[in-house]
Design a protein around this motif. Sequence first.
Motif, short mmCIF file in Angstrom:
data_model
loop_
_atom_site.label_atom_id
_atom_site.label_comp_id
_atom_site.label_asym_id
_atom_site.label_seq_id
_atom_site.Cartn_x
_atom_site.Cartn_y
_atom_site.Cartn_z
N THR A 42 1.00 -1.70 0.48
CA THR A 42 0.03 -0.13 0.15
C THR A 42 1.13 1.05 -0.30
OG1 THR A 42 -0.24 -0.31 2.31
CG2 THR A 42 -1.79 -1.16 1.20
N GLY A 43 2.15 1.05 0.50
CA GLY A 43 2.94 2.81 0.04
C GLY A 43 2.41 3.35 1.08
N ARG A 44 1.96 2.34 2.51
CA ARG A 44 1.70 3.57 3.53
C ARG A 44 2.54 2.59 5.07
NH1 ARG A 44 -1.24 7.29 4.38
NH2 ARG A 44 -2.84 6.40 6.04
N GLN A 45 3.28 3.44 5.88
CA GLN A 45 4.02 3.19 7.28
C GLN A 45 3.08 2.62 8.65
OE1 GLN A 45 6.62 6.56 8.54
NE2 GLN A 45 5.67 6.34 10.55
N VAL A 46 2.59 1.77 8.37
CA VAL A 46 2.47 0.98 9.64
C VAL A 46 2.79 0.96 10.56
CG1 VAL A 46 1.43 -1.28 9.62
CG2 VAL A 46 0.84 -0.16 7.59
N THR A 47 2.13 1.68 11.33
CA THR A 47 2.80 0.92 13.53
C THR A 47 1.58 0.46 13.70
OG1 THR A 47 4.62 2.74 12.46
CG2 THR A 47 4.06 1.61 15.06
N LEU A 48 2.16 -0.99 14.74
CA LEU A 48 1.34 -2.03 15.85
C LEU A 48 1.44 -1.39 16.81
CD1 LEU A 48 -1.24 -2.85 15.05
CD2 LEU A 48 0.05 -5.74 14.59
N THR A 49 1.19 -1.12 17.83
CA THR A 49 1.49 -1.44 19.20
C THR A 49 0.61 -1.90 20.31
OG1 THR A 49 0.04 1.57 19.67
CG2 THR A 49 2.47 1.12 18.99
N THR A 50 0.87 -1.90 21.21
CA THR A 50 -0.48 -2.68 22.35
C THR A 50 -1.34 -1.40 22.87
OG1 THR A 50 1.96 -2.17 24.27
CG2 THR A 50 1.30 -4.59 23.27
N THR A 51 -1.54 -1.44 24.40
CA THR A 51 -2.77 -0.27 23.81
C THR A 51 -2.33 0.72 25.57
OG1 THR A 51 -3.63 -1.76 26.00
CG2 THR A 51 -5.09 -1.52 23.83
N ASP A 52 -0.92 0.47 25.70
CA ASP A 52 -0.12 1.10 26.31
C ASP A 52 1.08 1.82 25.74
OD1 ASP A 52 1.46 -1.33 26.08
OD2 ASP A 52 1.42 -1.87 27.63
N GLY A 53 1.25 1.27 24.52
CA GLY A 53 2.19 1.95 23.57
C GLY A 53 3.40 1.19 23.16
#
Length: 600
Positions: A84-95
Amino acid sequence: MSRPVPPHRSLVVRLLGTSVLIVVLSVATAAWLAAKTATRAAQEERGESLAGDSRIYDTLLGYAATHPAWDGVELTVQALGEETGRQVTLTTTDGTPIAATHPGAASPDRPTAVVDPLGAASGVIDPRAVGPYELTPRERAEQHRLAEQRVSCLRRQGIEATVHEAPNGRAVVRLGSRNPTPRADCRFRETTATSTEKLAVGDLRDRVTPCLRERRIGAIDLDYDLTWQFHDPEAPASRVDAQDCVDEARRAQLRPYVAEPARLYLSRPARPPTPVFDLSAGSTLRIAGATGFVLLVAITATLVVGMRLVRPLRALTAAADRATHRPEPVAIARNDEIGRLAGAFNDLAERSERSEAQRRTMVNDIAHELRSPLTNIRSWLTAGQDGLADLDQDMLRLLLEESGLLQHIVDDLADLADADAGTLALHPGEHDVAELLAQVTEAHRGAADRVGVAVRRTVTGDPVAVVDQARFRQIVGNLLSNAIRHTPAGGRVEVRARDDGGDLVVEVADTGVGLSSADLPHVFDRFWRADKARTRATGGSGLGLSIARRLAQAHGGNLTAVSTPGAGSTFTLRLPGHGRVAPIGSESGRRGVEPGVTRS
């Protein structure tokens, strides 16, 4: 006849030139802007596509629904970022970071979405979160075998059906939307709960029961597809509360089988600048071809529209040129400005024809009215000259009466001519209405007594009017003489005056023969008589009511009439603001020139 319009003045040529200029400028500008920003706009549009963002969210949501933890999601995140050409970041609910396409890069301040397959915030559990409901391979194979048997049975009945697999591995048979209802012999055991599903539903029932008891809700029956119904339909219960209990129990049951909620951040990564201008020879030819096509369409459309605009205008011009004395109507049916112009032109032609007919009628009426007294005068003078009659006092009296009638008609015509020309002179002043009405009624009492008609005068209050007293007496006098003339012996005529909301209202009502609904609109027409057989001696000159109305309009008011055949007529004079005089040539002085008679 009008001269031909020069080509450079033609409306079609002007429209054509304007359209061509606009199209050339717009196409050239659009081509330049498109060539300058095409590459960059295409890349940004792909990167910011809502479909791409939805794909990222749905893929990660499915991963969380089918995995008990986020371990191993890094490869999925990297693949989504590259696709998709996107910057994807996945974190927990506390960051705490879980995975990212650009580790160390700054993320947006707020998350784009929260990935939670159990839908604690939205209230919707993802159907891919099956947990203990997932069938074993043996159960899957058995389900598919039974489903295929049912599909074969349905097709033998001419019913289309397909097999679909649910997220937990169950085979589902779907019928066509317009298929007839299948026979009962095509139902197989693929709709029966499997052993795995029975165990999971039993566990769910055990989890739901405490919640139902706490909320004092009756027991429910759960099916393998997680639909439910009250065990006792007659027991009072809330379906919303029961569904909440089922959803809470399902979340608790599925929690060990799905990943914990995570925050998803989407942003645009930094890219090298794209070329500002990139136009190949093929693109240039395509733009030139599109420009020529647009020009051709614009020229054709302009010619068609221009001819449609000019054709009715030419018809109007030809109709006006053919008219020797007055315009002729044209047949143009359009619901636009030209159609309105044609309608106004036709109205003008109709009014012109009506005015011409009225003029001819009035000339004939004037000639008739003047012919009778002139004939009488000439006959008596000729008889006296030939010695056939003596020119004594009786003869002189007759001649004076006939000349008086002539003078009366001439004076009436002069008043109407002055009113029509806007030169009627008024000398307004403040006068007592009761006194003016007393003068008029007493002046006509003798004529009323001679024909046996009673005249009664009623004045409410003490109204004072700013009017021309001579013209005011003339208005009421014309109305009173008309009422006496049309009231049989033994009848009565009432003259009433009152103040009505600041306006002076004078009514002259009689108990005469009245007017029919067909005659009432013409009562103020000049030289008009309801009874065509009435002569000038018994029916008047036919100008009195016309003059009365024009004088009322000269005072800024109006004169109307209502009538009932056999019961009499009532003429109402209304002067606004106690007779504020308006110049006869002004808009207020001309108000109501056409006979606006009120019908009873």
